[in-house]
Design a protein around this motif. Structure first.
Motif, mmCIF file in Angstrom:
data_model
loop_
_atom_site.group_PDB
_atom_site.id
_atom_site.type_symbol
_atom_site.label_atom_id
_atom_site.label_comp_id
_atom_site.label_asym_id
_atom_site.label_seq_id
_atom_site.Cartn_x
_atom_site.Cartn_y
_atom_site.Cartn_z
ATOM 1 N N LEU A 1 0.846 -1.204 0.000
ATOM 2 C CA LEU A 1 0.000 0.000 0.000
ATOM 3 C C LEU A 1 0.877 1.248 0.000
ATOM 4 C CD1 LEU A 1 -2.793 -1.110 2.480
ATOM 5 C CD2 LEU A 1 -3.063 -0.648 0.031
ATOM 6 N N ARG A 2 1.954 1.195 0.774
ATOM 7 C CA ARG A 2 2.875 2.326 0.839
ATOM 8 C C ARG A 2 3.488 2.579 -0.553
ATOM 9 N NH1 ARG A 2 6.486 4.535 4.594
ATOM 10 N NH2 ARG A 2 5.983 3.028 6.200
ATOM 11 N N ALA A 3 3.943 1.500 -1.173
ATOM 12 C CA ALA A 3 4.607 1.653 -2.472
ATOM 13 C C ALA A 3 3.631 2.151 -3.529
ATOM 14 C CB ALA A 3 5.213 0.334 -2.901
ATOM 15 N N GLU A 4 2.421 1.551 -3.533
ATOM 16 C CA GLU A 4 1.439 1.945 -4.543
ATOM 17 C C GLU A 4 0.988 3.389 -4.351
ATOM 18 O OE1 GLU A 4 -1.584 -1.024 -4.194
ATOM 19 O OE2 GLU A 4 -0.206 -2.605 -4.844
ATOM 20 N N SER A 5 0.962 3.838 -3.082
ATOM 21 C CA SER A 5 0.547 5.218 -2.818
ATOM 22 C C SER A 5 1.721 6.176 -2.887
ATOM 23 C CB SER A 5 -0.105 5.321 -1.434
ATOM 24 O OG SER A 5 -1.085 4.332 -1.285
ATOM 25 N N LYS A 6 2.881 5.642 -3.234
ATOM 26 C CA LYS A 6 4.107 6.439 -3.417
ATOM 27 C C LYS A 6 4.475 7.244 -2.176
ATOM 28 C CE LYS A 6 3.944 6.633 -8.423
ATOM 29 N NZ LYS A 6 2.850 5.644 -8.557
ATOM 30 N N VAL A 7 4.366 6.581 -1.015
ATOM 31 C CA VAL A 7 4.777 7.235 0.223
ATOM 32 C C VAL A 7 6.218 6.823 0.508
ATOM 33 C CG1 VAL A 7 4.369 7.449 2.700
ATOM 34 C CG2 VAL A 7 2.432 7.232 1.122
ATOM 35 N N ASP A 8 7.041 7.794 0.882
ATOM 36 C CA ASP A 8 8.452 7.547 1.150
ATOM 37 C C ASP A 8 8.640 6.426 2.176
ATOM 38 O OD1 ASP A 8 11.240 9.028 0.732
ATOM 39 O OD2 ASP A 8 11.098 8.296 2.819
ATOM 40 N N ALA A 9 9.653 5.600 1.938
ATOM 41 C CA ALA A 9 9.886 4.433 2.797
ATOM 42 C C ALA A 9 10.190 4.830 4.233
ATOM 43 C CB ALA A 9 11.029 3.594 2.229
ATOM 44 N N LYS A 10 10.749 6.025 4.432
ATOM 45 C CA LYS A 10 11.140 6.425 5.788
ATOM 46 C C LYS A 10 9.967 6.970 6.602
ATOM 47 C CE LYS A 10 15.942 7.473 4.772
ATOM 48 N NZ LYS A 10 16.240 8.239 3.563
ATOM 49 N N GLU A 11 8.915 7.391 5.916
ATOM 50 C CA GLU A 11 7.794 8.009 6.627
ATOM 51 C C GLU A 11 6.972 6.945 7.361
ATOM 52 O OE1 GLU A 11 5.332 10.568 4.196
ATOM 53 O OE2 GLU A 11 3.663 10.311 5.607
ATOM 54 N N ALA B 1 -5.605 4.022 2.518
ATOM 55 C CA ALA B 1 -5.635 3.022 1.453
ATOM 56 C C ALA B 1 -5.882 1.682 2.113
ATOM 57 C CB ALA B 1 -4.312 3.026 0.703
ATOM 58 N N ILE B 2 -6.753 0.908 1.511
ATOM 59 C CA ILE B 2 -7.165 -0.348 2.161
ATOM 60 C C ILE B 2 -6.805 -1.553 1.305
ATOM 61 C CG2 ILE B 2 -9.141 -1.717 2.910
ATOM 62 C CD1 ILE B 2 -10.441 0.748 3.888
ATOM 63 N N ARG B 3 -6.259 -2.564 1.972
ATOM 64 C CA ARG B 3 -6.060 -3.853 1.300
ATOM 65 C C ARG B 3 -6.984 -4.855 1.953
ATOM 66 N NH1 ARG B 3 -1.820 -5.201 -2.158
ATOM 67 N NH2 ARG B 3 -3.112 -3.552 -2.994
ATOM 68 N N THR B 4 -7.732 -5.565 1.128
ATOM 69 C CA THR B 4 -8.686 -6.537 1.626
ATOM 70 C C THR B 4 -8.258 -7.925 1.170
ATOM 71 O OG1 THR B 4 -10.417 -4.911 1.419
ATOM 72 C CG2 THR B 4 -11.108 -7.185 1.531
ATOM 73 N N ASP C 1 -8.604 -7.203 6.791
ATOM 74 C CA ASP C 1 -8.587 -5.911 6.110
ATOM 75 C C ASP C 1 -7.517 -5.060 6.770
ATOM 76 O OD1 ASP C 1 -10.727 -6.782 4.682
ATOM 77 O OD2 ASP C 1 -12.222 -5.619 5.803
ATOM 78 N N LEU C 2 -6.744 -4.333 5.962
ATOM 79 C CA LEU C 2 -5.715 -3.462 6.524
ATOM 80 C C LEU C 2 -5.829 -2.094 5.866
ATOM 81 C CD1 LEU C 2 -3.053 -3.513 8.385
ATOM 82 C CD2 LEU C 2 -1.848 -3.552 6.192
ATOM 83 N N ARG C 3 -5.779 -1.059 6.727
ATOM 84 C CA ARG C 3 -5.820 0.304 6.181
ATOM 85 C C ARG C 3 -4.600 1.061 6.659
ATOM 86 N NH1 ARG C 3 -10.872 4.015 7.352
ATOM 87 N NH2 ARG C 3 -10.374 3.498 9.512
ATOM 88 N N VAL C 4 -3.911 1.699 5.728
ATOM 89 C CA VAL C 4 -2.818 2.573 6.172
ATOM 90 C C VAL C 4 -3.218 4.028 5.945
ATOM 91 C CG1 VAL C 4 -1.022 0.863 5.776
ATOM 92 C CG2 VAL C 4 -1.563 2.491 3.972
ATOM 93 N N ILE C 5 -2.832 4.855 6.904
ATOM 94 C CA ILE C 5 -3.201 6.273 6.884
ATOM 95 C C ILE C 5 -1.952 7.097 7.136
ATOM 96 C CG2 ILE C 5 -4.758 8.025 7.855
ATOM 97 C CD1 ILE C 5 -6.253 5.644 9.185
ATOM 98 N N ARG C 6 -1.923 8.244 6.522
ATOM 99 C CA ARG C 6 -0.775 9.119 6.688
ATOM 100 C C ARG C 6 -1.008 10.064 7.851
ATOM 101 N NH1 ARG C 6 1.409 11.885 1.207
ATOM 102 N NH2 ARG C 6 3.581 11.976 1.851
ATOM 103 N N ASN C 7 -0.171 10.032 8.856
ATOM 104 C CA ASN C 7 -0.087 11.020 9.910
ATOM 105 C C ASN C 7 -1.401 11.674 10.345
ATOM 106 O OD1 ASN C 7 0.842 12.780 11.746
ATOM 107 N ND2 ASN C 7 1.910 14.129 10.270
ATOM 108 N N GLY D 1 -4.361 10.663 0.012
ATOM 109 C CA GLY D 1 -5.318 11.410 -0.795
ATOM 110 C C GLY D 1 -6.359 10.526 -1.452
ATOM 111 N N ALA D 2 -7.593 10.960 -1.410
ATOM 112 C CA ALA D 2 -8.678 10.190 -2.001
ATOM 113 C C ALA D 2 -8.454 9.991 -3.493
ATOM 114 C CB ALA D 2 -10.014 10.886 -1.767
ATOM 115 N N ASP D 3 -7.876 10.999 -4.122
ATOM 116 C CA ASP D 3 -7.622 10.873 -5.563
ATOM 117 C C ASP D 3 -6.628 9.755 -5.844
ATOM 118 O OD1 ASP D 3 -9.338 12.870 -6.112
ATOM 119 O OD2 ASP D 3 -7.789 14.460 -6.264
ATOM 120 N N ALA D 4 -5.538 9.753 -5.016
ATOM 121 C CA ALA D 4 -4.524 8.715 -5.204
ATOM 122 C C ALA D 4 -5.133 7.342 -4.986
ATOM 123 C CB ALA D 4 -3.372 8.934 -4.233
ATOM 124 N N GLU D 5 -5.974 7.240 -3.963
ATOM 125 C CA GLU D 5 -6.578 5.953 -3.657
ATOM 126 C C GLU D 5 -7.533 5.518 -4.764
ATOM 127 O OE1 GLU D 5 -5.869 3.694 -1.823
ATOM 128 O OE2 GLU D 5 -7.605 2.506 -1.208
#
Ligand SMILES: [Zn+2]
Ligand SMILES: [Zn+2]
Length: 907
Positions: free
Chosen positions: A758-768, A814-817, A822-828, A840-844
């Motif tokens: 989910l992190r990779a697909e949403s293009k979130v930095d690995a360190k965040e 972003a949710i993976r089912t 079910d797993l959801r990751v959220i940014r800060n 972002g909803a658009d990214a998702e």
């Protein structure tokens, strides 16, 4: 507490050092008195003056993998190396050297020529040994043999004399394939057949009484000088009236008759053919049937001889031209047609073969073939892959007598002496002093040598001391296995089986494994002359021997030709690097474990290894239970694969285990425990980690002997530890098998994998650091995740993992089912600025769109496949059911995603 390991993995230095050490220490010297079951194997002896090509390297790597594996499993192991004198092959090369000096072997004489070859063997014959040492082959160099060494020469004589005394070796006057350049008979197998555009000449043969002529068609007009008859088919109405008439043979005036023989094909040419018994194998047979004269018109170097009259001295092709011109001028050449024909050429020097009737030595093969056929039929000898059996039977059931004499100077001289006085022949183990009729001082040894395959057919027992009942022969014969290329099934394998059965009463090996041929990535067979060869020295220098060995093993699937490419070798090298770096990482952490009370001595004790896995207060950590369970499973799988010569499977299993499970998961997982403030906890972690690494090195050792030897010595070992090669192969420990731990670990890996994806697909930095919510309807799954919350957070880069008590709504993130959770990751979520509250909803939406697209395509292709009546009727029921089940799963996932996409849309 430190273990030094250089930063960069430098295979060349490591490999050269260990290769030398193994030889110097005679590490692989076999001892017949040592206990244990036996694993013995002889090398297919390469030509002494050659060098190993990539096909040899595959063969040798496979042999060495099995040898090292069995040695580590406690077998009394012998891997016997050696080389073949390769009669014609070697002689041709040295003759070329002579030619460069303006010399021939005839000019310098037999003794000087033999001396030249021995000298050359001395100078260039060591290349193969050097390459084998470099390749890390664990052979016993104290038992190295050469097919011409004195011991083997005695065996050759013994076998020759015994076969002769039993009437299985005889002299015969037969048609052989003659190479006019090498000036020797060569076998059918050394003759290559090439298609060539030729001519069919129609020649008038006038009847002696002056009344008309008969037209014969021939592709070889120069041999007509040796014609003994003209033959027609007995039922050919065109020619019946000519049978029995006399012909005056053009250009010679000699009289010959017209005969009838069933062999003649009325449809070929004119239906009338010239019969030249001395220069054509079929004519030779016809000649014997009709008692025709055998008139040889060619010399040994394919010039016309004195019997050819005015043509004497001309080369065969020059003679052809002149004969055709003379026929033409006499009005005897009726017509010329184009005619494609097959010509035999010498495999060594590519000169056109001349069929030649001559006196040679032969072995009667039918009586030897019979038990050899039975041995394969009964399963006493298995041939793997099985499909080669048909070829073996085909050849053995149609076997012809073996012409074993060669008119060469390099090889085993035939132990027969001819009496100049009476012509009698003495065949003897020792050089005889008198002929069978008592003539003294009249004997001359037969000038011929034996076909090189004669001595190699005795290789499995001649190398072990037969006919003496030596300790080696008793202990190591029959050998355990023959592993070689399928291109020498006849030349060598079949003949070894026949000779082994005949002389020892036992098959020389119970199994024959015929390995694949190596092809380039373009699919061409590796060949130096075509420039498609891969030079072993170049690639060794570039990638390291271990990487090459591993690559060869990983592509060596039985029964198919294997493709070797640079990409493959790079991935072999990357694997070696990965292991090196993982070990460095571990050793780096060892320094940080100072103060835990751990000592390297403690880790080095044999008990530390045998006692693993260690538990803390009776409770075994999940990751420890899991990795030891995997170790047990992987060991079992590797054993099974190697037992069935599935080298590629074994290599891929250890690759996945070492890289995927140990380096990527286990080491990462236990990292915090290695420096735990509680000394007992840290000690247990280190003990388990070293036990796993050490066992994995032993599993990998047969494939990558140098790297594993180097690293094994870095790990704490008992004081008397000599070499990983003499250590044991990991034993399958059934008590370590733990399906529950494997299932739990698989679940945790899929949770962490989902978060990482989910992190990779949403293009979130690995360190965040991200936040995550987890939900499952299954209580036991909840339990496992709760217990391993820390590890999940650390390995997935999460600030927090919340366990939801009810299914969470689709707002934000972003949710993976999956089927399990079910797993959801959220940014800060602490930063409440609108754009940052969630991924972002658009990214998702975009991510979900892509996912839905991919799934839809998959669903469509599976649906189409199931709709295909042909697929349904032909595929096994289990396969059809499998596709149906996957389709159902994909449809469910697709539904869930569509619902989610529409929910996002509402917000
Ligand atoms: Zn030749
Ligand atoms: Zn005599």
């Amino acid at each position: 507490m430190t273990i030094e390991l250089p930063k960069a993995y430098e295979p060349r230095e490591i490999e050269e050092r260990w290769a030398r050490a193994w030889v110097d220490q005679e590490l692989f010297r076999a001892d017949p008195n040592q206990r244990g079951p036996v694993f013995s194997i002889v090398i297919p002896p390469p030509n002494v003056t050659g060098s190993l090509h990539i096909g040899h390297m595959l063969n040798h790597t496979e042999i060495d993998i099995l040898t090292r594996w069995n040695r580590m499993r406690g077998f009394n192991t012998l891997y016997l190396p050696g080389t073949d004198h390769a009669g014609i092959g070697t002689q041709v090369v040295v003759e070329r050297h002579l030619a460069a000096e303006g010399l021939t072997r005839q000019k310098i004489g037999r003794a000087a020529f033999e001396e030249r070859i021995w000298k050359w063997k001395q100078e260039s014959g060591g290349a193969i040994k050097q390459q084998m040492i470099q390749l890390g082959e664990s052979c016993d160099w104290s038992r190295e043999r050469f097919t011409l060494d004195p011991g083997l020469a005695n065996v050759v004589r013994e076998v020759f004399v015994r076969l002769y005394e039993e009437g299985l070796i005889y002299r015969g006057h037969y048609m052989v394939n003659w190479c006019p350049r090498c000036q020797t008979a060569i076998s059918d197998l050394e003759t290559v057949h090439v298609e060539r555009a030729g001519k069919l000449w129609h020649i008038r043969y006038p009847f002696s009484d002056g009344e008309g002529y008969i037209v014969v068609a021939t592709t070889r007009p120069e041999t007509m000088l040796g014609d003994a008859a003209v033959a027609v088919h007995p039922s050919d109405e065109r020619y019946q009236r000519f049978v029995g008439r006399t012909i005056r043979l053009p250009l010679t005036g000699r009289e010959i008759s017209v005969i009838a023989d069933e062999y003649v094909d009325p449809a070929f040419g004119t239906g009338a053919v010239k019969i030249t018994p001395a220069h054509d194998p079929n004519d030779f047979e016809i000649g014997k049937r009709h008692n025709l004269r055998e008139l040889n018109v060619l010399t040994e170097d394919a010039r016309m001889n004195d019997a050819a009259g005015t043509y004497a001295g001309l080369d065969r092709f020059a003679a052809r031209k002149k004969i055709l011109a003379d026929l033409e001028s006499q009005g005897l050449l009726e017509k010329v047609e184009d005619h494609a024909l097959t010509v035999g050429v010498c495999d060594r020097c590519k000169t056109d073969i001349e069929p030649r009737a001559s006196t040679q030595w032969f072995v009667k093969m039918k009586p030897l073939a019979k038990p050899a056929i039975a041995a394969v039929e009964s399963g006493e000898i298995s041939i793997i892959p099985e499909f080669h059996k048909a070829t073996y039977f085909e050849w053995m059931r149609n076997i012809r007598d073996w012409c074993i004499s060669r008119q060469l100077w390099w090889g085993h001289r035939i132990p027969a002496w001819h009496c100049r006085e009476c012509g009698e022949i003495a065949v003897s183990r020792e050089t005889p002093t008198q002929c069978p009729r008592g003539h003294i001082g009249t004997l001359q040894q037969d000038p011929d040598v034996l076909d090189t395959w004669f001595s190699s057919s005795l290789w499995p027992f001649s190398t072990l001391g037969w006919p003496e009942e030596t300790a080696d022969f008793r202990r190591y014969y029959p050998t355990s296995l023959l592993l070689t290329g399928h291109d020498i099934l006849f030349f060598w394998v079949a003949r070894m089986i026949m000779m082994g059965l005949k002389f020892t009463g036992q098959a020389p090996f119970p199994h024959v494994y015929l390995h694949s041929l190596v092809r380039t990535s373009e699919g061409a067979k590796m060949s130096k002359s075509k420039g498609t060869g891969i030079d072993p020295l170049t690639i060794n220098a570039k990638y390291g021997t271990d990487a090459i060995r591993f690559t060869l093993a990983s592509i060596a699937a039985p029964g198919t030709d294997v493709v070797l490419s640079e990409d493959r070798m790079q991935s072999g090298r990357a694997f070696a690097n990965k292991i090196w770096n993982a070990m460095r990482f571990v050793f780096f952490n060892l320094e940080k474990a100072e103060g835990t009370g751990l000592t390297l001595q403690e880790l080095a004790s044999p008990k530390a290894r045998a006692g693993a896995p260690y538990a803390m207060d009776g409770k075994l950590a999940l990751e420890d239970a899991w990795i030891f369970s995997r170790l047990a499973g992987v060991t079992l799988q590797i054993n099974e694969a190697l037992e069935n010569y599935r080298f590629h499977e074994a290599a891929n299993i250890i690759y996945h285990f070492f890289w995927g499970e140990i380096c990527d998961w286990y080491i990462e997982w236990i990292k915090p425990r290695l420096t735990d403030a509680t000394a007992a906890r840290a000690t247990i972690a280190w003990k388990n980690l070293f036990a796993v690494l050490e066992a994995a090195l032993r599993l990998l050792h047969p494939f990558m002997p140098f790297l594993t030897e180097e690293l094994w010595h870095k790990l704490p070992q008992p004081a008397d530890a000599r070499s990983i090669a003499l250590d044991t192969f990991p034993e399958v420990q059934p008590s370590w098998t733990n399906p529950a731990a494997e299932a739990e670990m698989a679940l945790l890996q899929s949770v962490i994998g989902a978060a990482r994806n989910l992190r990779a697909e949403s293009k979130v930095d690995a360190k965040e650091k991200l936040e995550a919510d987890f939900f499952s309807t299954d209580n036991s799954i909840f339990q496992v995740v709760r217990e391993n919350c820390d590890a999940i957070q650390r390995l997935a880069g999460l600030a927090v993992l919340r366990l939801a008590t009810s299914r969470f709504d689709a707002t934000g993130g972003a949710i993976r089912t999956t089927a399990q959770f079910d797993l959801r990751v959220i940014r800060n979520s602490h930063d409440n600025s609108p754009s940052e509250t969630s991924i972002g909803a658009d990214a998702e939406r975009a991510r979900l769109g892509k996912e839905i697209d991919r799934l839809s395509k998959d669903v469509e292709s599976k649906r189409a496949r199931l709709a295909d009546a042909q697929f349904r009727s032909r595929a096994p029921a289990a396969v059809v059911a499998g596709v149906e089940a996957t389709l159902a799963e994909r449809r469910t996932e697709l539904e869930k995603l569509s619902v989610r996409l529409s929910e996002i849309g509402k917000h």
